[in-house]
Design a protein around this motif. Structure first.
Motif, PDB file in Angstrom:
ATOM      1  N   TRP A 170      -5.633   9.895  -0.690  1.00 36.64           N
ATOM      2  CA  TRP A 170      -5.048  11.226  -0.878  1.00 36.64           C
ATOM      3  C   TRP A 170      -5.778  11.970  -1.990  1.00 36.64           C
ATOM      4  O   TRP A 170      -6.018  11.397  -3.042  1.00 36.64           O
TER       5      TRP A 170
ATOM      6  N   THR B  89       0.264   8.431   1.700  1.00 39.15           N
ATOM      7  CA  THR B  89       0.997   7.259   1.226  1.00 39.15           C
ATOM      8  C   THR B  89       0.151   6.328   0.376  1.00 39.15           C
ATOM      9  O   THR B  89       0.659   5.317  -0.092  1.00 39.15           O
TER      10      THR B  89
ATOM     11  N   SER C  28      -3.499  10.195   9.226  1.00 36.28           N
ATOM     12  CA  SER C  28      -2.067  10.431   9.415  1.00 36.28           C
ATOM     13  C   SER C  28      -1.249   9.998   8.213  1.00 36.28           C
ATOM     14  O   SER C  28      -0.238  10.623   7.891  1.00 36.28           O
ATOM     15  N   TYR C  29      -1.673   8.931   7.538  1.00 42.53           N
ATOM     16  CA  TYR C  29      -0.872   8.372   6.450  1.00 42.53           C
ATOM     17  C   TYR C  29      -1.614   8.405   5.115  1.00 42.53           C
ATOM     18  O   TYR C  29      -1.361   7.584   4.246  1.00 42.53           O
ATOM     19  N   LYS C  30      -2.539   9.331   4.953  1.00 41.37           N
ATOM     20  CA  LYS C  30      -3.326   9.366   3.724  1.00 41.37           C
ATOM     21  C   LYS C  30      -2.477   9.710   2.511  1.00 41.37           C
ATOM     22  O   LYS C  30      -2.818   9.352   1.386  1.00 41.37           O
TER      23      LYS C  30
ATOM     24  N   GLU D 279       5.630   5.174   8.789  1.00 43.45           N
ATOM     25  CA  GLU D 279       6.221   6.450   9.180  1.00 43.45           C
ATOM     26  C   GLU D 279       7.370   6.835   8.246  1.00 43.45           C
ATOM     27  O   GLU D 279       7.543   8.013   7.916  1.00 43.45           O
TER      28      GLU D 279
ATOM     29  N   ILE E  94       6.464  13.903   3.029  1.00 44.32           N
ATOM     30  CA  ILE E  94       6.174  15.212   3.621  1.00 44.32           C
ATOM     31  C   ILE E  94       6.961  16.332   2.938  1.00 44.32           C
ATOM     32  O   ILE E  94       6.396  17.389   2.601  1.00 44.32           O
TER      33      ILE E  94
ATOM     34  N   GLU F   5       7.588   6.026   5.059  1.00 47.04           N
ATOM     35  CA  GLU F   5       6.976   6.481   3.809  1.00 47.04           C
ATOM     36  C   GLU F   5       6.383   7.876   3.975  1.00 47.04           C
ATOM     37  O   GLU F   5       6.469   8.718   3.069  1.00 47.04           O
ATOM     38  N   ARG F   6       5.787   8.135   5.118  1.00 49.78           N
ATOM     39  CA  ARG F   6       5.226   9.467   5.374  1.00 49.78           C
ATOM     40  C   ARG F   6       6.333  10.515   5.437  1.00 49.78           C
ATOM     41  O   ARG F   6       6.192  11.622   4.879  1.00 49.78           O
TER      42      ARG F   6
END
Length: 561
Positions: A205, A200, A196-198, A249, A256, A251-252
């Motif tokens: 990533w 960041t 979900s937060y890769k 969240e 996005i 940062e995500r």
């Protein structure tokens, strides 16, 4: 998570015939005058061996307690001191059966429900009323039995004021949280969090290359600084405060739109290339292939040949590419990047700092110095290791902690024992401590007392020799350089000059400062403004490196090992 067993403390309080409550009931039932100090003496005699019990009689030097009055129990949350004054009177303060029967026969239904024990008839034989301590213990036992009979739902109470108000309704379903009467049920698995937060984290990533999802989760949380707010299970990660989730969240949500814009650009570029390719036609494509057919042959040999780089482990490095114009240069660069990616993808994030330092040292010393220690692991902080610094590791750690509390530096970059020389030609045993803010010269004979502190911003350069001598000269803006020779290393032939150079260069690059490194067998240094020459002379009969005066300045006698 460290587990603390509360069973010994519970047994100390409520164990039958031996616990504090049992001794208190025994004192209340004893015949004759029994006072609170006598009750305390009885506990000292029978509980003095217990590790969680103490009193002033057992610990005469503890002046925080009074004789014949106080005792202390070491609970799991801390030490609690109790006073025995009034213990016996309060424990005997019970309601007899007559009062209970009186309230039970009241016309008020509330009073009747509060005193069910009054239902017994006056003709029934009753025992002595239970003491206050026994009633309290029985009520706690009943409460525990009642709680144990319930089926827990795993709900965790989280204050809603810690969540951003506009996100309450959107976050709960997406994060897998069930909102039931102000309670949240977390469903966090270590494999879904990096997914979900890769975006960041640079290590996750677009896809992480680590051995497991747990390592990817740890790398992601450590990069954001949340490692102290989480605990790891076998398949789940437990987050203590919802602020961590909110920060992730946020940062995500910030990244996005950037990712969406990038995908739109890539998609538009792909459509443009397809349209352009359709216009060229088949003839133009064949013409390009004929012009670069030599490149096509080489590419086919590398990919489809029996000895391709993927199977034999060379990763295409021995395919004989050559250098050519046009598309071949692009493919050559792509192959180099792919090979580099294949090599470094399995390096854990914890070792990337050492890799960067070695790359910095290689750029500064490769081809100029014979050996700079690239083949071994760099520990950096050697004086904190008992194996490297036996007997003095603890005083050094205390000195580092004192400096950390005073200066508030971030990390220790390097530490080692050295032999230094001053402007008068006298050499002494010292130690150097390199942090992210200062370079300290310490005295090991005086509990590593600070002799000199140089801010890293005042360093202008480093000078080393091309031989294996562990000589370093730190050049400063004040024209008062520091010349040292690393020694007392374990193993004795260890080479740490390259390590110190690489660590310092990498730190200066991260802080966007320039630091020059010179490699010369005749180093020019300045001591209080006076320029001197420092050379190295190899002598096999020298056991330990040492400085001495020479005609032009100073000389370092080195054993050559």
């Amino acid at each position: 998570i460290e587990y603390f067993s509360n069973e010994p403390i519970v047994a100390l309080v409520e164990q039958p015939h031996r616990g504090i409550l049992a001794l208190l009931d025994e004192a209340c039932l004893a015949a004759g005058p029994v006072t609170d100090p006598l009750f305390l003496s009885s506990m000292d005699a029978r509980l003095g061996h217990h590790p969680h019990y103490s009193s002033r009689k057992l610990c005469p030097t503890d002046k925080s307690m009074e004789f014949d009055r106080d005792f202390r129990i070491k609970h799991y949350a801390g030490d609690v001191t109790y006073s025995v004054e009034g213990f016996l009177d309060k424990n005997k303060d019970t309601l007899f059966q007559d009062f209970k029967r009186l309230f039970y026969n009241s016309a008020d239904p509330v009073l009747r429900a509060m005193w069910p024990d009054g239902e017994q008839s006056i003709t029934e034989v009753t025992k002595r009323p239970l003491t206050a301590g026994t009633l309290f213990k029985n009520s706690m036992v009943a409460l525990v039995e009642n709680l144990a009979s319930k089926v827990g739902q795993g709900n965790v109470a989280l204050p809603q004021d810690m969540w951003p108000r506009p996100w309450d309704s959107q976050l709960c379903p997406w994060l897998g949280l069930q909102q039931l009467q102000g309670l949240f049920h977390p469903k966090w698995f270590s494999d879904s969090l990096p997914l979900s937060y890769k975006m960041t984290c640079e290590y996750t990533w677009p896809n992480h290359l680590m051995a497991s999802d747990r390592e990817a989760t740890q790398a992601l949380l450590e990069q954001h600084g949340f490692q102290d707010d989480v605990a790891y299970g076998h398949t789940k990660v437990f987050i203590r405060t919802p602020r961590t989730l909110c920060s992730l969240e946020q940062e995500r949500a910030r990244l996005i739109p950037i990712i969406v814009l990038l995908l739109q650009k890539v998609s538009a570029a792909r459509e443009a290339r397809l349209a352009l390719g359709a216009r060229w036609g088949c003839g133009a494509g064949m013409g390009l292939w004929d012009r670069d057919k030599d490149m096509g042959t080489r590419w086919t040999q590398m990919v489809m040949g029996p000895g391709d780089g993927v199977q034999d482990g060379t990763r295409g490095w021995g395919a004989g590419w050559g250098r050519g114009p046009g598309v071949q240069d692009v493919l050559w660069c792509g192959c180099c990047r792919w090979r580099a990616r294949q090599i470094i993808k399995n390096i854990p994030p914890s070792e990337m700092g050492q890799i960067r330092a070695k790359v910095a040292a290689m750029e500064a010393l490769a081809g100029l110095r014979r050996d700079w220690g690239c083949q071994r692991c760099w520990a950096q902080d050697y004086l904190s290791s008992p194996g490297e610094n036996p007997g003095l590791a603890l005083p050094f750690a205390r000195r580092v902690q004192a400096l950390r509390d005073k200066v508030h530096f971030g990390s220790v970059l390097f530490s080692c024992h050295v032999r230094k020389i001053n402007r008068f030609g006298k050499s002494r045993d010292r130690a150097i401590l390199l942090t992210d803010q200062h370079l300290y010269k310490l005295d090991p004979r005086q509990q590593y007392r600070v002799m000199r502190a140089l801010p890293l911003s005042t360093l202008t350069g480093l000078s080393v020799t091309s031989c294996r001598a562990q000589l370093l000269v730190f050049h400063t803006q004040s024209q008062d350089d520091l010349a040292v020779c690393l020694h007392k290393m374990r193993p004795a032939g260890d080479n740490r000059v390259g390590e110190l150079v690489g660590v310092l260069l990498e730190h200066c690059r991260a802080s966007k400062r320039e630091l020059r490194v010179r490699v010369s067998d005749c180093i020019q240094l300045s001591l209080r403004g006076r320029r001197r020459l420092l050379t190295v002379e190899t002598r096999p009969d020298v056991a330990n490196p040492d400085f001495s005066k020479s005609r032009d300045g100073f000389v370092l006698y080195w054993s050559g090992e």
